[in-house]
Structures are given as C-alpha cells and as structure tokens.
Design an enzyme around this catalytic site. Structure first.
Site, short mmCIF file in Angstrom:
data_model
loop_
_atom_site.label_atom_id
_atom_site.label_comp_id
_atom_site.label_asym_id
_atom_site.label_seq_id
_atom_site.Cartn_x
_atom_site.Cartn_y
_atom_site.Cartn_z
CD GLN A 105 51.84 73.86 107.74
OE1 GLN A 105 51.94 73.20 107.15
NE2 GLN A 105 50.24 73.60 107.95
CE1 TYR A 143 54.36 65.27 110.10
CE2 TYR A 143 52.40 66.68 109.35
CZ TYR A 143 53.51 65.54 109.03
OH TYR A 143 53.36 65.10 107.87
NE ARG A 171 45.62 72.93 107.19
CZ ARG A 171 45.72 72.13 106.17
NH1 ARG A 171 46.90 71.24 106.03
NH2 ARG A 171 44.90 72.00 105.24
N GLY A 230 43.92 72.09 98.21
CA GLY A 230 45.48 71.71 98.14
C GLY A 230 45.77 71.01 96.72
C1 LIG Z 1 51.76 66.59 98.62
C2 LIG Z 1 50.99 67.20 99.63
C3 LIG Z 1 51.68 67.52 100.75
C4 LIG Z 1 51.22 68.13 101.99
N1 LIG Z 1 51.85 68.58 103.05
C5 LIG Z 1 51.23 69.44 104.03
C6 LIG Z 1 51.96 70.11 104.89
O1 LIG Z 1 53.16 70.53 104.58
N2 LIG Z 1 51.39 70.83 105.92
C7 LIG Z 1 49.84 70.69 106.01
O2 LIG Z 1 49.38 71.20 106.94
N3 LIG Z 1 49.23 69.76 105.23
C8 LIG Z 1 49.87 69.05 104.04
N4 LIG Z 1 49.11 68.70 103.38
C9 LIG Z 1 47.78 68.26 103.42
C10 LIG Z 1 46.85 69.34 102.58
O3 LIG Z 1 47.12 70.69 103.03
C11 LIG Z 1 45.53 69.30 102.46
O4 LIG Z 1 44.70 69.38 103.77
C12 LIG Z 1 45.03 68.23 101.81
O5 LIG Z 1 45.77 67.66 100.90
C13 LIG Z 1 43.65 67.82 101.44
O6 LIG Z 1 43.17 68.80 100.72
P1 LIG Z 1 42.95 68.77 99.00
O7 LIG Z 1 41.74 67.43 99.05
O8 LIG Z 1 42.18 70.08 98.66
O9 LIG Z 1 44.19 68.43 98.57
C14 LIG Z 1 49.77 67.97 102.11
C15 LIG Z 1 48.95 67.41 101.04
C16 LIG Z 1 49.65 66.84 100.01
C17 LIG Z 1 48.77 66.33 98.88
#
Ligand SMILES: Cc1cc2nc3c(=O)[nH]c(=O)nc-3n(C[C@H](O)[C@H](O)[C@H](O)COP(=O)(O)O)c2cc1C
Length: 352
Positions: free
Chosen positions: A98, A179, A226, A310
């Site tokens: 990404q 961002y 995304r 995630g």
């Molecule tokens: C620890 C952590 C770091 C994340 N870093 C990013 C990132 O670098 N880029 C991004 O697009 N989303 C990031 N997210 C968002 C996740 O990609 C995802 O959209 C979010 O956790 C919700 O999905 P989930 O409930 O399946 O975890 C992050 C989420 C978490 C928990």
C-alpha cells in the site's frame, strides 16, 4: 452462487480464495524505512489469504506520517521488501504494497528530514500524533505548490516501480482514511483555488493523476486503489456531494482498467451498490468490525468479489484454517498494534 473460498482472478494472477488481508500499519520498520527483521515472517504466516495488502508505506520522506513505518523509494527499502515478498511467495501467497502519503497527518519528529508536513492547504487536522517524545499536536502543514504536486505524482510512480522491483504483485494507492489523497477530496482540508481545488473534477484530479501514472509505470493490472467514502476522521469532511465525487472517481478510474477498487465501508450502502453496478473490475470490501458469522456474505450475495479483514487476520495468522475447522479465534491485543517486536506481531498461536 459465488463463495469466498472459490478462486478469483486479479489482474494476471489467480488467487486461491477471496479473502484479503486489509493493510495495517505496525510501526516496526527500521529508522531508515527498511521493513523490520520480522516483517517477512509476519506476512508469510498470513499467506493463506488470497491477497495480502501490506501496511501503508511512504513513497517519499515527505509522505511519512507515523513513527517507524516502512518506505519504498530507496535501494535499501527494495532489498528489505524483497525478503518480505519472497517469503510470501514461497508460501504460495500474493502481496500488494500500500502506497501511503500521510500529507498533513504527519509530525516532523517522525520523518527522516524533520520538515513541516505538506498538504493541499495550510489547515491543521486538529489532532495529536504519537512521536518518540510522546503525544504531540500536529503542526499546521504547508500547502503544496503545483510543481510539488507534480513531483508528488512522480514520487508515487517511482515508489510503484520500486515495489515491483522488490517483487510485489502490485500496489494499492491509499486514497482513504484522511491521508494526502483524501485531503484533496475534502473541502475541509482543501481550499485551493487552482485546478486541484473547488469542483469535484478538481478535487479528484490528484488521485486520477496518480492512478494514471502508476498504471502507466507498472501496468493497470497491478494497480489497486482504496477509498473510505464519507469518513469524518481527523477533520475530513468531503461535503454533502461526496457520493457524486466517488461516482466521478469510479467513472474516470474505470477507464484505466485498474486491478481493483477497495472500499473501507463508512455506512453508505447505496454507494456500494453503485460501485458494484458501475465498476467493471474487481471490487474488494472491508466492513470494519465485521463479525465472524457474516464472513462470506457479501461475496455470496454478489455485492463484491473479495472481502478484506484486518484485525481478524492480525490476530489469527491461520484465520482460514480456523474458519474451516469452526475453531475459536484469537483476540487481537490492541496494546501491541504499533511498535515493539514479536509480541503481538509474529507470536499469535496457530491451531497446530
Ligand atoms: C493496527 C491497524 C493499522 C491500520 N493501518 C492501516 C493502513 O496502514 N492503511 C489503511 O488503509 N488502513 C489501515 N487500517 C485500517 C484497516 O485496514 C481496516 O480498514 C480496519 O482495521 C477495519 O477493518 P477490521 O475491522 O477488519 O480490522 C489499520 C487498522 C489497524 C487496526
């Protein structure tokens, strides 16, 4: 009926199933932005998902926001990422990197050059950020000149080239979560009066230029993007016409034949239906906090082609095996999300 366990074609690749690991920043890279010593193991442990989207990775020094995030713009970064991609491929997995430019969501203490953050306009996000000295207010950014916007597009292009050189199967353009690219979408962060601000066409221009440049550089079939339409994170407000902005983006990006569009759902179901109907390529959906019982439903209903998870995959490297065996899931440990070493990173237990 399609199910999430069935193979799917993505670009030129055939993936064994329709599970996607959502990108997650883990702040365990080295100070120079080279992926950390455990990154290859961490991602290889999770290679049974159809597609891994690796954590937000800066395309330039200006693009870094948080502490110890990886980069993909130097020789050292390429060498470091090669270890990650080859470990994932050795396990039969596929990995996109990404590309994330944090824009105003950055603190000078976290970047290698310690410069003032850059953004569409000189408007602070009104929040704090973790640094080596603890939490600090994020300073007001400097507005990018037109020349610098053009250079930033080239930085993304260069980073995509580096990612392919490092063995990645493709890149995901991070146009979500408040961002830089989403800052351009939002009138609350973008008050420019030139061709990058104002109308929908102008606010979308930067994203489209980046996607066009990357697709030209590495191939559209290796370029994903995304979005998080309508997010209100960190002072972002895309305005009452935000759905029209995304309709416009989908229409324009469709012409490029990108590998996929990935939506981090913010609640607008109508927009999801719009994307399904109007996007010709692969559609990936991430519904934050989606419960186990709902896994596979969006693919089964035909709404999307792949589902991204995630935290479930962060905490369960063998998520697929656990689902098949109807086994209990590990709970994610929030305290070890960012920074540190193997604890909460490579030490989540597997069933075997
Ligand atoms: C620890 C952590 C770091 C994340 N870093 C990013 C990132 O670098 N880029 C991004 O697009 N989303 C990031 N997210 C968002 C996740 O990609 C995802 O959209 C979010 O956790 C919700 O999905 P989930 O409930 O399946 O975890 C992050 C989420 C978490 C928990």
């Amino acid at each position: 009926m399609t199910d999430i366990w069935q193979p799917v074609t993505l670009g030129k690749a055939t993936l064994p199933n329709r599970f996607v690991m959502a990108p997650m920043t883990r702040s365990r890279a080295q100070f120079d932005g080279t992926p950390g010593p455990l990154a290859a193991e961490y991602y290889a442990q999770r290679a049974s998902v159809g597609l891994i989207i690796a954590e937000g990775t800066q395309p330039s020094a200006d693009g870094q926001g948080y502490l110890m995030t990886p980069g993909i713009y130097t020789k050292e970064h390429i060498e470091g990422w090669k270890k990650v991609t080859s470990a994932v491929h050795a396990k039969g997995g596929h990995i996109y990197i990404q590309l994330m430019h944090a824009g105003r969501m950055s603190h000078p203490d976290n970047t290698p050059h310690h410069r003032q953050p850059v953004a569409p306009s000189a408007i602070a996000p009104g929040t704090g950020m973790f640094t080596a000295k603890g939490m600090q207010d994020i300073p007001t950014p400097r507005a990018l000149s037109i020349e610098e916007i053009r250079q930033t597009v080239q930085d993304f292009r260069h980073a995509a080239k580096c990612a392919i050189e490092a063995g990645a199967d493709g890149v995901e353009i991070h146009a979500a979560n408040a961002y830089l690219i989403q800052q351009f979408f939002a009138p609350s962060a973008n008050t420019r009066t030139d061709e990058y601000g104002g109308s929908i066409e102008n606010r979308a221009r930067f994203a489209i230029e980046i996607a066009t440049a990357i697709a030209e550089e590495i191939g559209a079939d290796r370029t994903g993007i995304r979005f998080a339409p309508g997010t209100t994170l960190w002072g972002i407000n895309e305005g009452p016409d935000y759905a029209d902005l995304y309709h416009y983006l989908i229409e324009k990006l469709n012409k490029l034949n990108l590998s996929y569009v990935h939506i981090m759902h913010q609640g607008n179901e109508e927009l999801l239906a719009y994307v399904r109907k109007n996007w010709a390529g692969t559609f990936i959906l991430n519904r934050p906090g989606h419960p186990r019982e709902e896994i596979g439903k969006d693919v089964a209903s035909g709404l999307v082609d792949m589902e991204a998870y995630g935290q479930l995959i962060l905490a369960n490297p063998d998520l697929l095996a656990r689902l098949k065996a109807n086994a209990p899931l590990n709970q994610a440990d929030h305290a070890t999300y960012y920074g540190g070493a193997e604890k909460g990173y490579t030490d989540y237990p597997t069933l075997s």
